[in-house]
Scaffold this active site. Structure first.
Site, PDB file in Angstrom:
ATOM      1  N   ILE A  16      33.243  50.346 -52.387  1.00 55.70           N
ATOM      2  CA  ILE A  16      34.547  50.191 -51.734  1.00 55.70           C
ATOM      3  C   ILE A  16      34.982  48.738 -51.901  1.00 55.70           C
ATOM      4  O   ILE A  16      34.166  47.819 -51.784  1.00 55.70           O
ATOM      5  CB  ILE A  16      34.434  50.524 -50.223  1.00 55.70           C
ATOM      6  CG1 ILE A  16      33.917  51.954 -50.004  1.00 55.70           C
ATOM      7  CG2 ILE A  16      35.758  50.295 -49.503  1.00 55.70           C
ATOM      8  CD1 ILE A  16      34.834  53.057 -50.444  1.00 55.70           C
TER       9      ILE A  16
ATOM     10  N   TYR B 144      18.293  48.031 -50.193  1.00 56.78           N
ATOM     11  CA  TYR B 144      19.523  48.531 -49.563  1.00 56.78           C
ATOM     12  C   TYR B 144      19.508  50.064 -49.525  1.00 56.78           C
ATOM     13  O   TYR B 144      19.817  50.683 -48.502  1.00 56.78           O
ATOM     14  CB  TYR B 144      20.736  48.016 -50.346  1.00 56.78           C
ATOM     15  CG  TYR B 144      22.068  48.470 -49.812  1.00 56.78           C
ATOM     16  CD1 TYR B 144      22.655  47.831 -48.724  1.00 56.78           C
ATOM     17  CD2 TYR B 144      22.761  49.534 -50.408  1.00 56.78           C
ATOM     18  CE1 TYR B 144      23.887  48.245 -48.239  1.00 56.78           C
ATOM     19  CE2 TYR B 144      23.990  49.947 -49.932  1.00 56.78           C
ATOM     20  CZ  TYR B 144      24.562  49.305 -48.845  1.00 56.78           C
ATOM     21  OH  TYR B 144      25.784  49.716 -48.362  1.00 56.78           O
TER      22      TYR B 144
HETATM   23  N1  LIG Z   1      31.737  48.139 -49.526  1.00 55.36           N
HETATM   24  C1  LIG Z   1      30.974  49.074 -50.038  1.00 55.36           C
HETATM   25  O1  LIG Z   1      30.948  49.236 -51.278  1.00 55.36           O
HETATM   26  C2  LIG Z   1      30.130  49.961 -49.168  1.00 55.36           C
HETATM   27  C3  LIG Z   1      29.663  51.163 -49.710  1.00 55.36           C
HETATM   28  C4  LIG Z   1      28.861  51.974 -48.935  1.00 55.36           C
HETATM   29  C5  LIG Z   1      28.551  51.620 -47.637  1.00 55.36           C
HETATM   30  N2  LIG Z   1      29.029  50.455 -47.127  1.00 55.36           N
HETATM   31  C6  LIG Z   1      28.632  50.110 -45.760  1.00 55.36           C
HETATM   32  O2  LIG Z   1      29.782  49.980 -44.948  1.00 55.36           O
HETATM   33  C7  LIG Z   1      29.552  48.987 -43.940  1.00 55.36           C
HETATM   34  C8  LIG Z   1      30.669  47.951 -43.970  1.00 55.36           C
HETATM   35  O3  LIG Z   1      30.664  47.365 -45.253  1.00 55.36           O
HETATM   36  P1  LIG Z   1      31.849  46.443 -45.804  1.00 55.36           P
HETATM   37  O4  LIG Z   1      32.022  46.800 -47.212  1.00 55.36           O
HETATM   38  O5  LIG Z   1      33.003  46.466 -44.880  1.00 55.36           O
HETATM   39  O6  LIG Z   1      31.090  45.037 -45.765  1.00 55.36           O
HETATM   40  P2  LIG Z   1      31.644  43.569 -45.444  1.00 55.36           P
HETATM   41  O7  LIG Z   1      30.594  42.656 -45.973  1.00 55.36           O
HETATM   42  O8  LIG Z   1      33.036  43.425 -45.896  1.00 55.36           O
HETATM   43  O9  LIG Z   1      31.616  43.549 -43.858  1.00 55.36           O
HETATM   44  C9  LIG Z   1      30.421  43.641 -43.138  1.00 55.36           C
HETATM   45  C10 LIG Z   1      30.590  42.872 -41.838  1.00 55.36           C
HETATM   46  O10 LIG Z   1      29.338  42.980 -41.132  1.00 55.36           O
HETATM   47  C11 LIG Z   1      29.062  41.706 -40.557  1.00 55.36           C
HETATM   48  N3  LIG Z   1      27.615  41.584 -40.342  1.00 55.36           N
HETATM   49  C12 LIG Z   1      26.639  41.483 -41.262  1.00 55.36           C
HETATM   50  N4  LIG Z   1      25.457  41.354 -40.668  1.00 55.36           N
HETATM   51  C13 LIG Z   1      25.681  41.382 -39.322  1.00 55.36           C
HETATM   52  C14 LIG Z   1      24.853  41.284 -38.174  1.00 55.36           C
HETATM   53  N5  LIG Z   1      23.529  41.108 -38.279  1.00 55.36           N
HETATM   54  N6  LIG Z   1      25.416  41.381 -36.969  1.00 55.36           N
HETATM   55  C15 LIG Z   1      26.762  41.527 -36.843  1.00 55.36           C
HETATM   56  N7  LIG Z   1      27.608  41.597 -37.882  1.00 55.36           N
HETATM   57  C16 LIG Z   1      27.058  41.533 -39.113  1.00 55.36           C
HETATM   58  C17 LIG Z   1      29.590  40.698 -41.580  1.00 55.36           C
HETATM   59  O11 LIG Z   1      29.788  39.426 -41.001  1.00 55.36           O
HETATM   60  C18 LIG Z   1      30.866  41.364 -42.040  1.00 55.36           C
HETATM   61  O12 LIG Z   1      31.973  40.989 -41.252  1.00 55.36           O
HETATM   62  C19 LIG Z   1      28.165  48.418 -44.215  1.00 55.36           C
HETATM   63  O13 LIG Z   1      27.205  49.036 -43.397  1.00 55.36           O
HETATM   64  C20 LIG Z   1      27.930  48.768 -45.670  1.00 55.36           C
HETATM   65  O14 LIG Z   1      26.563  48.833 -45.995  1.00 55.36           O
HETATM   66  C21 LIG Z   1      29.819  49.636 -47.866  1.00 55.36           C
END
Ligand SMILES: NC(=O)c1ccc[n+]([C@@H]2O[C@H](COP(=O)([O-])OP(=O)(O)OC[C@H]3O[C@@H](n4cnc5c(N)ncnc54)[C@H](O)[C@@H]3O)[C@@H](O)[C@H]2O)c1
Length: 260
Positions: free
Chosen positions: A189, A154
């Site tokens: 988050i 990741y």
């Molecule tokens: N939550 C955290 O702690 C955090 C921290 C840093 C960065 N991020 C980044 O923020 C972004 C959103 O994260 P989140 O926490 O809302 O995650 P989440 O898992 O709540 O939501 C991610 C969404 O992406 C969709 N998804 C996954 N693979 C997919 C694909 N191949 N095509 C289309 N949709 C797809 C999932 O179905 C889901 O609805 C991500 O890129 C994540 O890496 C999250």
């Protein structure tokens, strides 16, 4: 005046979490929003909840052909695109992710969504906005800035997003496309992915997810982990014309975690 009046935004992976929160905020600020996700059931529910200024399109961001279909849908609906948020991402596909226990299959699955999906998005976004200008915001992570040994695949994927973002920004600048491109780097988050992180072997390893969140909070200099809205506000700034002189930058949203 609303900050995104008359703008059209496309947000990937917006059925849940940070993407959904960003869609809500952008609609409040006057935008028309197309959300995509591979989770059709959740995407349809979220599309209904967001109301008439939103539209849900099924998409797997790893599928090259899906980008043509999504861009055609945006053009058919609105005739233009101003903002692309490459938000879709995955954390893991197996319980462990250190260098000794990460399978090639897990490594490849993560790079496919988090790197190839963002590459395909940036390429399609530049094509769609090169004549009219716009803003691309890519979701990276603090794990793309500093080592996280329990997230080897990741972290590498999010570091790639940081670098890709800068190359897109400079290319668009040199070509005078008036497209800006920036990355956002959140700490843990509170979303489905955040809970998944708290349960991942080797990350905190406390007795349960709630206790692990408490431990995570204590690591953050301001004493709180972030909420989806904290990230969404930063994405909104980068999407809006308020950040017109900001491109190729990395906006760290981590309560001071990586500054310490
Ligand atoms: N939550 C955290 O702690 C955090 C921290 C840093 C960065 N991020 C980044 O923020 C972004 C959103 O994260 P989140 O926490 O809302 O995650 P989440 O898992 O709540 O939501 C991610 C969404 O992406 C969709 N998804 C996954 N693979 C997919 C694909 N191949 N095509 C289309 N949709 C797809 C999932 O179905 C889901 O609805 C991500 O890129 C994540 O890496 C999250």
């Amino acid at each position: 005046m609303a900050r995104l009046n008359d703008k059209v935004a496309l947000i990937t992976g917006a059925a849940t979490g940070i993407g959904l929160c960003t869609a809500r905020l952008m609609i409040d600020e006057g935008a028309q929003v197309v959300i995509t996700d591979r989770n059709v059931a959740a995407g349809e529910v979220s599309g209904d909840e967001l109301g008439a200024r939103s539209h849900f399109v099924q998409q797997d961001v790893c599928d090259e052909g899906s980008w043509n279909a999504v861009m055609e849908a945006v053009q058919d609906l609105h005739g233009r695109l101003d903002i692309l948020v490459n938000n879709a991402g995955i954390l893991s596909t197996e319980p462990f992710q250190d260098i000794e226990q990460t399978s090639l299959a897990q490594w490849q699955a993560i790079q496919s969504v988090n790197v190839e999906g963002v590459f395909l998005g940036c390429r399609a976004g530049v094509q769609a906005m090169k004549d009219s200008g716009g803003s691309i915001v890519n979701l990276s992570s603090v794990a793309g800035l500093v080592a996280t040994p329990s997230l080897v695949a990741y972290g590498a994927s999010k570091a790639a997003v940081r670098q890709l973002t800068k190359s897109v920004a400079i290319h668009c600048g040199q070509k005078k496309y008036r497209i800006r491109c920036n990355s956002v780097h959140p700490d843990p988050i509170r979303t489905d992915m955040g809970d998944e992180l708290m349960g991942l072997k080797g990350y905190i390893d406390g007795p349960d997810i709630e206790t692990n969140w408490q431990t995570a909070r204590k690591r953050v200099p301001i004493g709180e982990t972030g909420e989806p809205i904290d990230v969404a506000q930063c994405i909104l700034f980068l999407a809006s014309d308020e950040s017109r002189h900001v491109t190729g930058s990395e906006l760290v949203v981590d309560g001071g975690l990586t500054a310490a």
